[in-house]
Design a protein around this motif. Structure first.
Motif, short mmCIF file in Angstrom:
data_model
loop_
_atom_site.label_atom_id
_atom_site.label_comp_id
_atom_site.label_asym_id
_atom_site.label_seq_id
_atom_site.Cartn_x
_atom_site.Cartn_y
_atom_site.Cartn_z
N TRP A 164 0.64 -1.58 0.40
CA TRP A 164 0.15 -0.07 0.19
C TRP A 164 0.93 1.30 0.25
O TRP A 164 0.45 2.23 -0.86
CB TRP A 164 -1.26 0.07 1.16
N TRP A 165 1.97 1.24 1.13
CA TRP A 165 2.61 2.55 1.04
C TRP A 165 3.87 2.59 -0.11
O TRP A 165 3.82 3.72 -0.96
CB TRP A 165 4.00 2.47 2.34
N GLU A 166 4.00 2.07 -0.59
CA GLU A 166 5.30 1.62 -1.67
C GLU A 166 5.09 1.50 -3.34
O GLU A 166 5.24 2.36 -3.97
CB GLU A 166 6.58 0.12 -1.52
N ARG A 167 3.65 0.83 -3.16
CA ARG A 167 3.18 1.16 -5.13
C ARG A 167 2.01 1.89 -5.36
O ARG A 167 1.97 2.27 -6.49
CB ARG A 167 2.82 -0.71 -4.97
N ILE A 168 1.58 1.95 -3.89
CA ILE A 168 -0.03 2.70 -4.62
C ILE A 168 0.64 4.13 -4.25
O ILE A 168 0.28 5.38 -4.65
CB ILE A 168 -1.31 2.31 -3.43
N VAL A 169 0.66 4.55 -2.52
CA VAL A 169 0.95 5.75 -2.26
C VAL A 169 2.00 6.62 -2.94
O VAL A 169 1.55 7.37 -3.28
CB VAL A 169 1.21 6.14 -0.65
N LEU A 170 3.68 5.73 -2.85
CA LEU A 170 4.37 6.55 -3.47
C LEU A 170 4.36 7.01 -5.03
O LEU A 170 5.25 7.83 -5.49
CB LEU A 170 5.59 6.17 -3.00
N THR A 171 3.24 5.51 -5.43
CA THR A 171 3.71 6.00 -6.77
C THR A 171 1.76 6.62 -7.61
O THR A 171 2.40 6.84 -9.03
CB THR A 171 4.00 4.82 -7.86
N THR A 172 1.10 6.34 -7.21
CA THR A 172 -0.28 6.62 -8.15
C THR A 172 -0.37 7.72 -7.25
O THR A 172 -1.83 8.60 -7.95
CB THR A 172 -1.40 5.15 -7.80
N TRP A 173 -0.42 8.31 -6.20
CA TRP A 173 -1.50 9.66 -4.86
C TRP A 173 -1.12 10.34 -5.59
O TRP A 173 0.17 11.08 -5.39
CB TRP A 173 -1.63 9.27 -3.56
#
Length: 435
Positions: free
Chosen positions: A90-99
């Motif tokens: 959730w942190w590495e793939r979603i928050v850092l890259t897509t938010w």
């Protein structure tokens, strides 16, 4: 690669366990054989006929069994896991890259750019050394889990599940990040600054001249300490810690006093605070500019409510003593200007909702966490971070106005404060008539 290393380590531990258990059992068996040989030698050399009972042989057998069990019990059982597998997806793939910035603002109360600037300031104190065992938690993730905990008020286990960290790791991380903010940013963000004239102009636009701030207190609910639960109890029947804050015309904190028990009166905390001593000596405002009104010297003014004692530099409303139009106008202008303090407390607790409910921290860590929330509030205000949600009424716990004057035994300060208040009321009435 990491899974193969863990498998090899586990196999090595199992082999060591088997070798150690085998050696202990062999030693116990050898001791038993030596005892049997000595007993046989004694019987062979004795001239009398041995009389070995069944009960003696049963005792020896039970003793051998006990020795074996003790040998097994004395061995250390190896850990099944060095560290549990946790997902950081959730942190590495979603928050850092897509938010986008809107999602960052909703979750962390600041956009991505402000977050990265905060990390760059704290990185020197948060980065950890890399080892052959495993990778350390990055500074970005440490700051993110701290902001998420402060913004939601969730427990450490929920925050750990969200970021792929253990509950104990989250607890340690939150405290370390808050301490780093206190050391690196407190003196830089929570201060008066050099723009005193701009602050006075801001309060003058709100209707109160020569003013540099507004002061008030609010209660932070905490869990009652187990050693002395009555120490922090207030008259509202819950445990709390007082936060006394002084803000400028924009709602930015210039000074805070944290750590006093909720059972103390606002006036008591004020008289023992650093800002009271600094304003009495004229060292809080650079240059301590004064305003002359009909022969009365008016120092830089701080606004308060009726719970605070009167000072030449601390103005509170007339309240029930207001009878004339001049005094009522003074109270309205003071209330409108002091409303920035109430709004500031509302935004502080609305952003960092760990302050709304019982703060989940040890007694010795409460001041550090509350201070970090104040620092983050000032950063968000200075960077223009949008406040999401409704303002929450901090509902400060105060005693009635009657009897407050008795808390201040300095009659000279009291009379001087009344003289300055009357001079300001007359000046503000004249300004109103000119308009």
């Amino acid at each position: 690669m990491a899974s193969q290393r863990e498998l090899v380590l586990l196999m090595a531990q199992l082999v060591g366990f088997m070798v150690q258990s085998t050696m202990i059992l062999c030693q116990a068996h050898l001791r038993s054989l030596r005892w049997r040989r000595r007993a046989a030698a004694r019987l062979f050399l004795s001239s009398e006929k041995p009389a070995v009972s069944v009960s003696c042989s049963g005792k020896r057998r039970r003793r051998r069994i006990r020795e074996r069990w003790h040998a097994l019990a004395s061995m250390k059982v190896p850990r099944r896991f060095w560290a549990y597998d946790r997902s950081r997806d959730w942190w590495e793939r979603i928050v850092l890259t897509t938010w986008d910035d809107g999602q960052w603002l909703e979750c962390f109360r600041m956009d991505r750019e402000t977050f990265m600037d905060l990390v760059s300031v704290l990185r020197r104190r948060l980065e950890r050394q890399r080892t052959n065992m495993r990778e350390p938690v990055s500074a970005e993730q440490r700051v993110a889990v701290t902001l998420w905990f402060l913004a939601t008020g969730a427990c450490y286990r929920v925050a750990g599940d969200q970021f792929g960290m253990g509950a104990s790791t989250v607890a340690t991380t939150v405290l370390e990040v808050c301490e780093a903010m206190e050391v690196e940013l407190l003196s830089k963000t929570v201060c008066l600054g050099s723009e005193v004239g701009k602050i006075m102009d801001g309060f003058a636009a709100l209707g109160f001249p020569h003013c540099i701030g507004a002061i008030d207190g609010t209660h932070i609910p905490i869990s009652a300490p187990g050693s002395s639960p009555e120490q922090y109890g207030n008259r509202k029947m819950f445990s709390s810690m007082l936060l006394q804050g002084t803000v400028d015309h924009t709602g930015r904190f210039m000074d805070v006093e944290i750590g006093w028990s909720g059972k103390n009166h606002d006036a008591f905390v004020f008289k023992n605070s650093c800002i009271c001593a600094a304003m009495d000596t004229g060292t809080f405002v650079p240059g301590n500019p004064t305003l002359n009104l009909n022969g009365v010297s008016v120092p830089p003014i701080i606004l308060s409510d009726g719970a605070y004692p009167m000072r030449p530099w601390l103005m509170k409303p007339y309240g029930k003593l207001a009878v004339s139009r001049r005094e009522h106008h003074f109270d309205r202008c003071l209330s409108r200007s002091r409303n920035q303090m109430e709004k500031s407390f509302g935004r502080l607790k609305g952003r960092w909702q760990c302050l709304l409910h019982r703060l989940k921290a040890r007694e010795e860590n409460l001041v550090t966490i509350i201070t970090a929330c104040v620092i983050l509030h000032n950063i968000c205000e200075a960077r223009g971070q949008q406040f999401l949600g409704e303002l929450r009424d901090p509902s400060p716990v105060m005693l009635p106005e009657e009897g407050v004057e008795s808390l201040d035994n300095n009659q000279t300060l009291l009379e001087g404060g009344k003289l300055v208040r009357d001079a300001l009321a007359a000046f503000m009435e004249s300004q109103m008539r000119r308009q």
